[in-house]
Design a protein around this motif. Sequence first.
Motif, PDB file in Angstrom:
ATOM      1  N   GLY A 195       8.760 -38.254 -93.318  1.00 59.81           N
ATOM      2  CA  GLY A 195       7.804 -37.164 -93.100  1.00 59.81           C
ATOM      3  C   GLY A 195       6.495 -37.693 -92.510  1.00 59.81           C
ATOM      4  N   ARG A 196       6.020 -38.818 -93.050  1.00 56.72           N
ATOM      5  CA  ARG A 196       4.757 -39.403 -92.552  1.00 56.72           C
ATOM      6  C   ARG A 196       4.891 -39.920 -91.123  1.00 56.72           C
ATOM      7  N   VAL A 197       6.039 -40.556 -90.843  1.00 56.08           N
ATOM      8  CA  VAL A 197       6.276 -41.077 -89.488  1.00 56.08           C
ATOM      9  C   VAL A 197       6.245 -39.910 -88.484  1.00 56.08           C
ATOM     10  N   ILE A 198       6.931 -38.824 -88.832  1.00 55.66           N
ATOM     11  CA  ILE A 198       6.972 -37.665 -87.930  1.00 55.66           C
ATOM     12  C   ILE A 198       5.562 -37.098 -87.738  1.00 55.66           C
ATOM     13  N   GLN A 199       4.830 -36.936 -88.866  1.00 52.06           N
ATOM     14  CA  GLN A 199       3.457 -36.410 -88.765  1.00 52.06           C
ATOM     15  C   GLN A 199       2.603 -37.263 -87.846  1.00 52.06           C
ATOM     16  N   LYS A 200       2.694 -38.582 -88.020  1.00 49.95           N
ATOM     17  CA  LYS A 200       1.847 -39.475 -87.231  1.00 49.95           C
ATOM     18  C   LYS A 200       2.252 -39.475 -85.758  1.00 49.95           C
ATOM     19  N   LEU A 201       3.532 -39.300 -85.498  1.00 46.71           N
ATOM     20  CA  LEU A 201       3.973 -39.205 -84.100  1.00 46.71           C
ATOM     21  C   LEU A 201       3.440 -37.913 -83.481  1.00 46.71           C
ATOM     22  N   VAL A 202       3.502 -36.824 -84.265  1.00 46.80           N
ATOM     23  CA  VAL A 202       2.986 -35.550 -83.763  1.00 46.80           C
ATOM     24  C   VAL A 202       1.490 -35.679 -83.487  1.00 46.80           C
ATOM     25  N   GLN A 203       0.781 -36.373 -84.384  1.00 46.85           N
ATOM     26  CA  GLN A 203      -0.672 -36.538 -84.221  1.00 46.85           C
ATOM     27  C   GLN A 203      -1.007 -37.618 -83.196  1.00 46.85           C
ATOM     28  N   LYS A 204       0.018 -38.256 -82.651  1.00 49.33           N
ATOM     29  CA  LYS A 204      -0.150 -39.332 -81.665  1.00 49.33           C
ATOM     30  C   LYS A 204      -1.032 -40.461 -82.188  1.00 49.33           C
ATOM     31  N   GLU A 205      -0.789 -40.854 -83.423  1.00 43.93           N
ATOM     32  CA  GLU A 205      -1.566 -41.966 -83.995  1.00 43.93           C
ATOM     33  C   GLU A 205      -1.053 -43.292 -83.464  1.00 43.93           C
ATOM     34  N   GLN A 206      -1.909 -44.297 -83.550  1.00 42.07           N
ATOM     35  CA  GLN A 206      -1.546 -45.636 -83.063  1.00 42.07           C
ATOM     36  C   GLN A 206      -0.516 -46.297 -83.969  1.00 42.07           C
ATOM     37  N   HIS A 207      -0.851 -46.287 -85.290  1.00 41.22           N
ATOM     38  CA  HIS A 207       0.015 -47.006 -86.212  1.00 41.22           C
ATOM     39  C   HIS A 207       1.039 -46.064 -86.848  1.00 41.22           C
ATOM     40  N   ILE A 208       2.288 -46.358 -86.647  1.00 40.21           N
ATOM     41  CA  ILE A 208       3.358 -45.535 -87.225  1.00 40.21           C
ATOM     42  C   ILE A 208       4.064 -46.393 -88.288  1.00 40.21           C
ATOM     43  N   PRO A 209       4.131 -45.908 -89.538  1.00 41.35           N
ATOM     44  CA  PRO A 209       4.649 -46.771 -90.622  1.00 41.35           C
ATOM     45  C   PRO A 209       6.178 -46.884 -90.676  1.00 41.35           C
ATOM     46  N   TYR A 210       6.788 -47.264 -89.549  1.00 47.23           N
ATOM     47  CA  TYR A 210       8.246 -47.387 -89.501  1.00 47.23           C
ATOM     48  C   TYR A 210       8.783 -48.348 -90.559  1.00 47.23           C
ATOM     49  N   ARG A 211       7.997 -49.389 -90.852  1.00 50.32           N
ATOM     50  CA  ARG A 211       8.520 -50.468 -91.683  1.00 50.32           C
ATOM     51  C   ARG A 211       8.590 -50.112 -93.166  1.00 50.32           C
ATOM     52  N   GLU A 212       8.070 -48.940 -93.536  1.00 49.54           N
ATOM     53  CA  GLU A 212       8.008 -48.609 -94.964  1.00 49.54           C
ATOM     54  C   GLU A 212       9.323 -48.114 -95.554  1.00 49.54           C
ATOM     55  N   SER A 213      10.339 -47.903 -94.739  1.00 54.98           N
ATOM     56  CA  SER A 213      11.657 -47.582 -95.320  1.00 54.98           C
ATOM     57  C   SER A 213      12.736 -48.080 -94.369  1.00 54.98           C
ATOM     58  N   LYS A 214      13.938 -48.322 -94.908  1.00 55.78           N
ATOM     59  CA  LYS A 214      15.054 -48.823 -94.096  1.00 55.78           C
ATOM     60  C   LYS A 214      15.416 -47.796 -93.021  1.00 55.78           C
ATOM     61  N   LEU A 215      15.389 -46.524 -93.431  1.00 57.76           N
ATOM     62  CA  LEU A 215      15.788 -45.477 -92.496  1.00 57.76           C
ATOM     63  C   LEU A 215      14.899 -45.467 -91.249  1.00 57.76           C
ATOM     64  N   THR A 216      13.579 -45.479 -91.455  1.00 57.49           N
ATOM     65  CA  THR A 216      12.677 -45.404 -90.299  1.00 57.49           C
ATOM     66  C   THR A 216      12.668 -46.719 -89.522  1.00 57.49           C
ATOM     67  N   ARG A 217      12.936 -47.813 -90.226  1.00 56.40           N
ATOM     68  CA  ARG A 217      13.021 -49.112 -89.537  1.00 56.40           C
ATOM     69  C   ARG A 217      14.219 -49.119 -88.604  1.00 56.40           C
ATOM     70  N   LEU A 218      15.310 -48.621 -89.139  1.00 54.70           N
ATOM     71  CA  LEU A 218      16.542 -48.553 -88.362  1.00 54.70           C
ATOM     72  C   LEU A 218      16.376 -47.680 -87.118  1.00 54.70           C
ATOM     73  N   LEU A 219      15.602 -46.606 -87.271  1.00 58.04           N
ATOM     74  CA  LEU A 219      15.498 -45.627 -86.194  1.00 58.04           C
ATOM     75  C   LEU A 219      14.264 -45.805 -85.319  1.00 58.04           C
ATOM     76  N   GLN A 220      13.542 -46.927 -85.515  1.00 55.86           N
ATOM     77  CA  GLN A 220      12.231 -46.989 -84.873  1.00 55.86           C
ATOM     78  C   GLN A 220      12.259 -46.916 -83.345  1.00 55.86           C
ATOM     79  N   ASP A 221      13.346 -47.360 -82.715  1.00 52.96           N
ATOM     80  CA  ASP A 221      13.353 -47.242 -81.252  1.00 52.96           C
ATOM     81  C   ASP A 221      13.884 -45.880 -80.802  1.00 52.96           C
TER      82      ASP A 221
END
Length: 359
Positions: A287-313
């Motif tokens: 949820g946080r990764v999606i929010q930050k992408l929508v807000q176009k933030e610089q730092h996206i916390p992909y590394r905070e879970s396996k799922l988002t790490r796996l999908l980061q690209d």
Amino acid sequence: MPPSAGSSRKSARECNIQVAVRCRPLNRKEQDENSPSIVECTPQLSKITVKGLKYDSKTFAYDHVFPPETSQVDVYETLVEPLLDEVLTGFNCTVFAYGQTGTGKTHTMEGVRSSDAVTVEDPGLGIIPRALYQLFEKLEQTTNEFSVRVSFLEIYNEELFDLLSPLDQYQKLRLFEDSRSKGSVVIQGLEEVIVHNASEVFGLIQRGTEKRRTSETKMNKASSRSHSVFSVTVHQKESSMTGEELLKTGKLYLVDLAGSENIGRSGAKKDRAREAGNINQSLLTLGRVIQKLVQKEQHIPYRESKLTRLLQDSLGGRTKTSIIATISPAMCNLEETLSTLDYAFHAKNIKNRPEINQK
Ligand code: ADP
């Protein structure tokens, strides 16, 4: 990976995230218990109103709202077909199903077959088989050489397990940063199966589902507490007018998330508490990764879970993402429904609050 550095730079800050809500029909149990429908869908305005609250009703707006009578093909054409074109151009895309267990995540992703002799006309087919049918149809219309590979894995308790491994054991997989491509990961030992036509996908889904079921008994878990990730990788070799060969690789991730009822639950003991904590962590991080992408933030916390790490690209940049939040219309699920609607709403609209209507 983008086909050219120029287009990747140009679109690096773009964000293409669609959030939709699909409400399933009242089921037998809800009808037997006389649990009334409290959800009102207004698809023309992409709004959903939840009644049955003590004092107010609440209205939420999304990119799309699918009422109970919505067909599988409508969901597919609205949310997934546009992503497939991106994958064929050489980009990565992701579709998520998020929601309480029993609200239609697997129905939406995999669907049902009316018989063994399936065709794309089968109205019950979900997103995965439909995407494969359309993928082959589109690839066969080109003169490109191509290959299609699929993998199917499960993330349980922050560990990755291969659902298509030919080995009997339920093997843990390891995730590494890809030294050749920044921001990408590789999964050591993951089985990737080459598929030659869309119908082969049914056998693979069944193989994965059986493996998941066997592991449930062995590890005393329920599939509602794990995420499943089905990925389709398309390699194409295209010859240009000048005779040059252009290689394109696009990926489509189709993710059936752990049941959202696990979010925010307390009182669990030992193993269950750890599991609940991990599910919380990954769904909240997503949820946080999606929010930050929508807000176009610089730092996206992909590394905070396996799922988002796996999908980061495959999240952010020039990728497209569709999130389908599934809900039940019944009064007895009110609390979970509101929690799902809130999650989906906050993924996209951070600043606007849902409208509260006085009764
Ligand atoms: P989940 O994956 O969220 O736990 P399922 O996809 O297994 O939920 O759905 C639970 C049950 O409800 C299944 O029997 C499924 O066929 C049915 N169902 C879910 N969504 C729909 C829908 N939109 N239309 C008809 N039946 C549905």
